[in-house]
Design an enzyme around this catalytic site. Structure first.
Site, PDB file in Angstrom:
ATOM      1  N   LYS A  41      51.013  23.050  41.179  1.00 44.41           N
ATOM      2  CA  LYS A  41      49.585  23.290  41.048  1.00 44.41           C
ATOM      3  C   LYS A  41      48.920  22.226  40.181  1.00 44.41           C
ATOM      4  O   LYS A  41      47.843  21.721  40.501  1.00 44.41           O
ATOM      5  CB  LYS A  41      49.339  24.684  40.458  1.00 44.41           C
ATOM      6  CG  LYS A  41      49.671  25.784  41.449  1.00 44.41           C
ATOM      7  CD  LYS A  41      49.494  27.146  40.833  1.00 44.41           C
ATOM      8  CE  LYS A  41      49.734  28.230  41.889  1.00 44.41           C
ATOM      9  NZ  LYS A  41      49.673  29.560  41.316  1.00 44.41           N
TER      10      LYS A  41
ATOM     11  N   SER B 192      47.422  34.883  42.197  1.00 44.54           N
ATOM     12  CA  SER B 192      47.073  33.929  41.147  1.00 44.54           C
ATOM     13  C   SER B 192      45.641  33.418  41.230  1.00 44.54           C
ATOM     14  O   SER B 192      45.176  32.693  40.358  1.00 44.54           O
ATOM     15  CB  SER B 192      48.059  32.755  41.146  1.00 44.54           C
ATOM     16  OG  SER B 192      47.838  31.978  42.276  1.00 44.54           O
TER      17      SER B 192
END
Ligand code: ADP
Length: 796
Positions: free
Chosen positions: A710, A667
């Site tokens: 996140k 990611s």
């Protein structure tokens, strides 16, 4: 006078008992006629009135020495043998027998052979005497002195317990040698018999000795135990009988327990085997074969309990309630097993505990972390020393109920090795088709697990064994936001911890700002475990002050200063986003077990030959994603006025700081690509911007996991703008409003869009100098590396 079961030899003095009328008359008659009488043995002792053919022909004439009348009208007669006779026939037989006879003495024979035969017979007789032990010593002495072979033979024969026919044979023979030999043979046989008898007796005695010894010792043990105030073995075994009756076991188990108990009764009580067997029976009787707590399935009560104990967690609570609703309406339906997945300290365990309390079931928990051996689940076979049932059966014994809520904690941390795969055993436990008859190796009996409500927990979904994953319904619990943590602390932790520390709100009040301060500066986690710990630490200190009566708290409400004094300086220094626009540095977002984290990605061009250097303890996936980013940048170089051959004369170093922490995952792809483009084009990346997304070679941006964590991390770090893949739009619905409100979230589909957001928009003046930027960047790559091998800072 016929003799029933004896033979009188001519050289003997013996006493006889006389009772039969005819013989008594014969005795009386002979007393008047010279005290002499002829004796001969009957062939068969039981005949009362014998005829001539019932009587042996060879007998003895004796002299009557003494007659004693006995109280029962019989007589005891002492006679002395005189001559051996042969009977010819009866003369009369009405009142008593009268016989015709001739004297027939033994033959006389002497010589060495007879002497040897006598010695041999004497020797054998001595041996016999030693074995039989009932020959008087004086007899032996007089035998040794005897010179006449016939006297010797007669005296020995008289002492020996031979049957009448054998004794008669000896009387009938006349040759001394023949008589001695016949006697020797009889003695041989007799000695043999005695020896066999002695051996058998010896063996039996040994057996009896051992049994007696054990009996004696066991009695002593009993006495000692009594003295020590312990129960004796018998009453212990009796108690087991009672416990087997009370245990309400299914037939098979009860039979087995009874059988084992019968075996136990036969064992010496202190033997190791008995201990093993007793332990086994004790396990059997201690299990809740048919005991269970009555379930209360009132959904309103359950909902209220869950809300009372836990803040938030709406989705999880709803799912639990749905599960219970199905159980209520269709108790037979085998619902799936719930598996709560989330970081530590988000309340997975305590939620399961609340469920148990709310539906009136017992709660048990086993930790599967580090379990590698199948036997830990299913037990060891009883043949192993120290064998035990597995964790499942052990916990049920402790729960004393067969329908508890059973928490399988950390199911993702279970391993497997050569000792078998515990996941397979666990599958059997969880499978509704099989778990009615779960077979623990130790018990070796089927136990019904189908009434148990299993709940599993895990930290990381991917680490759960794939077959187990299929059996379970996964419910994700994400980390909490700052706000949620504050709420949890205010509504739940504070009151509970105050009580646990013996404090009240009169002693300490934790205001909202103080709680926020503890969360922000003393904890770094997705859950509230450390928060719990820090507040506990604080309260411990306040409690101590209270006990020492030093109360330094000015007011009961804690101030920031006092907080720092009590808890020490802040433990966590939050990494913040970049404060200015910089070239070659992008901010990525990572996901860890403790929740989210921001991640800096640095790229510098170095003079070289197009080598790609990736550092910062990156995993394979992350490295490959770095390579993909480079390939993207190479392909699109001219879009950013980067010369297409930029990599020919420069190496590219991509570094992710905090090098000691391993990082992996795809990611960070877009962040790496952005940093690369920035480094080589010289266009700075905007401050307060973070990004997450996987990159493809053509520049498409793919979705990622752990979005909530996140975004929370980005929020904590003071990030304003976050770039996320378009594919993750669906995850935004679950986000708390405070997240969506404070962050500007940009959804992107390709790298172009990323760069549009993240590269600092150029001012007019900058447009003019863009080419200069690029040129400068190229020159920079030609600059020499300094002695330490570190190139000058890439800030421009
Ligand atoms: P986990 O099993 O997920 O690691 P725990 O169940 O051990 O976490 O939770 C740790 C502590 O945090 C417990 O004391 C629990 O009561 C508390 N806690 C966690 N989440 C909440 C919540 N939403 N509301 C109230 N207390 C919570």
């Amino acid at each position: 006078m016929p003799l029933r079961d004896m033979v009188v030899y001519p050289n003997m003095i013996v006493s006889l008992f006389v009772g039969r009328k005819k013989t008594v008359r014969a005795l009386e008659e002979s007393m008047q006629q010279g005290r002499k009488i002829a004796l001969a043995a009957q062939r068969q002792a039981q005949i009362d009135d014998p005829a001539l053919e019932d009587i042996y022909e060879v007998g003895t004439i004796v002299r009557i020495l003494q007659v004693l009348k006995m109280p029962d009208d019989s007589f005891k007669v002492l006679v002395e043998g005189q001559e051996r006779i042969r009977i010819r026939g009866f003369r009369a037989r009405d009142n008593y027998f009268t016989v015709d006879y001739e004297v027939s003495p033994y033959e006389i024979q002497t010589g060495a052979i007879v002497q040897t035969a006598m010695r041999n017979a004497l020797e054998l007789f001595g041996k016999y005497a030693r074995l039989s032990k009932n020959i008087p010593a004086d007899i032996l002495t007089s035998l040794n002195r005897m010179k006449d072979p016939h006297r010797l033979t007669d005296l020995m024969a008289e002492q020996l317990p031979f049957p009448v026919d054998k004794k008669q044979k000896l009387l009938e023979m006349v040759k001394p040698l023949a008589r001695l030999e016949a006697l020797a043979e009889l003695l041989y046989n007799e000695i043999e018999l005695r020896e066999i008898e002695r051996r058998i007796k010896g063996r039996v005695r040994k057996q009896i000795d051992i049994t007696q010894k054990e009996y004696y010792l066991n009695e002593q043990i009993k006495a000692i135990r009594k003295e020590l105030g312990q129960k004796d073995v018998e009453s212990e075994n009796e108690e087991l009988v009672q416990r087997i009756k009370n245990a309400q076991m299914p037939k098979g188990a009860e039979d087995k327990a009874t059988k084992e108990l019968a075996r136990l009764d036969r064992m010496p009580p202190m033997s190791p085997e008995a201990t093993v067997t007793r332990t086994y029976i004790e396990w059997l009787v201690a299990l809740p074969w048919s005991f269970q707590t009555p379930e209360k399935l009132d959904l309103r009560i359950v909902a209220r309990t869950l809300d009372k104990d836990h803040y938030g967690l709406r989705k999880v609570k709803d799912r639990v309630l749905e599960y219970l609703a199905v159980r209520k309406l269709a108790p037979k339906m085998k619902g799936p097993i719930l598996c709560l997945v989330g970081p530590p300290g988000v309340g997975k365990t305590s939620l399961a505990r609340s469920v148990a309390a709310a539906i009136n079931r017992k709660f048990v928990r086993i930790s599967l972390g580090g379990v590698r051996d199948e036997a830990e689940i299913r037990g060891h076979r009883r043949t192993y020393i120290g064998a035990m049932p597995g964790k499942i059966i052990q916990s049920l014994k402790n729960a004393k109920s067969r329908n508890p809520v059973f928490l399988l904690d950390e199911i993702d941390k279970m391993g497997s090795d050569f000792r078998g795969d515990p996941a397979c055993a666990l599958l059997e436990v969880l499978d509704p088709e099989q778990n009615q008859a779960f077979n623990d190796h130790y018990l070796d009996l089927d136990f019904d697990l189908s009434n148990i409500m299993f709940i599993a927990t895990a930290n990381i979904f991917q680490n759960i064994h794939p077959t187990l994953r299929d059996r379970m319904e996964i419910i994700e619990i994400r980390g909490y936001t700052q706000e949620e943590k504050t709420q949890i602390a205010q509504r739940h932790l504070n009151a509970r911890l105050l009580e646990e520390h013996g404090l009240t709100t009169k002693d300490l009040v934790l205001s909202r700002p103080m709680i926020e301060k503890i969360i922000a500066e003393y904890t770094f986690e997705a859950g509230v475990r450390n928060l719990n710990r820090e507040i506990s630490a604080l309260m411990r200190k306040v409690t101590r002050l209270k006990v020492e009566k030093k109360s330094p708290l000015k007011a009961k409400e804690l101030t920031a200063l006092e907080l720092t004094k009590l808890l020490g300086p802040p433990k966590i220094l939050r990494r913040k986003g970049e404060k200015a626009d910089v070239v070659g540095i992008a901010t990525g977002l990572a996901w860890t077990e403790n929740g989210g984290e921001i991640l800096t990605i640095e790229v510098v061009p170095l003079p070289g030959k197009g080598q790609l250097i990736l550092t910062g303890k990156l995993g394979d996936v992350m490295k490959e994603s770095g390579q993909a980013a480079v390939s993207y940048a190479r392909k699109h170089a001219k879009d950013f006025h980067i010369p297409p051959d930029f990599y020919h004369n420069s190496d590219i170093h991509i570094h992710v700081p905090e090098g000691a922490i391993p990082k992996d995952g795809p990611s960070a792809g877009i962040a790496m690509a952005a940093a690369l483009v920035s480094a080589f084009s010289g266009i700075p990346i905007r401050k307060n911007t973070a990004m997450t997304g996987e990159i493809t070679l053509r520049g498409r941006v793919l979705g990622i996991g752990g979005l909530k964590e996140k975004l929370l991390a980005a929020m904590r770090a003071g990030i304003k703008t976050v770039i996320i893949p378009h594919e993750n739009q669906k995850d935004l619905v679950d986000l708390p409003v405070e997240v969506t409100r404070s962050l500007e979230i940009k959804l992107v589909q390709n790298m172009q869009q990323v760069l549009e957001v993240v590269l600092a928009r150029e001012k007019r003046s900058q447009v003019k100098t863009r080419k200069a930027y690029a040129k400068k960047a190229r020159e920079q790559t030609k600059q020499p590396v300094d002695q330490n091998g570190i190139s000058p800072p890439a800030v421009m």
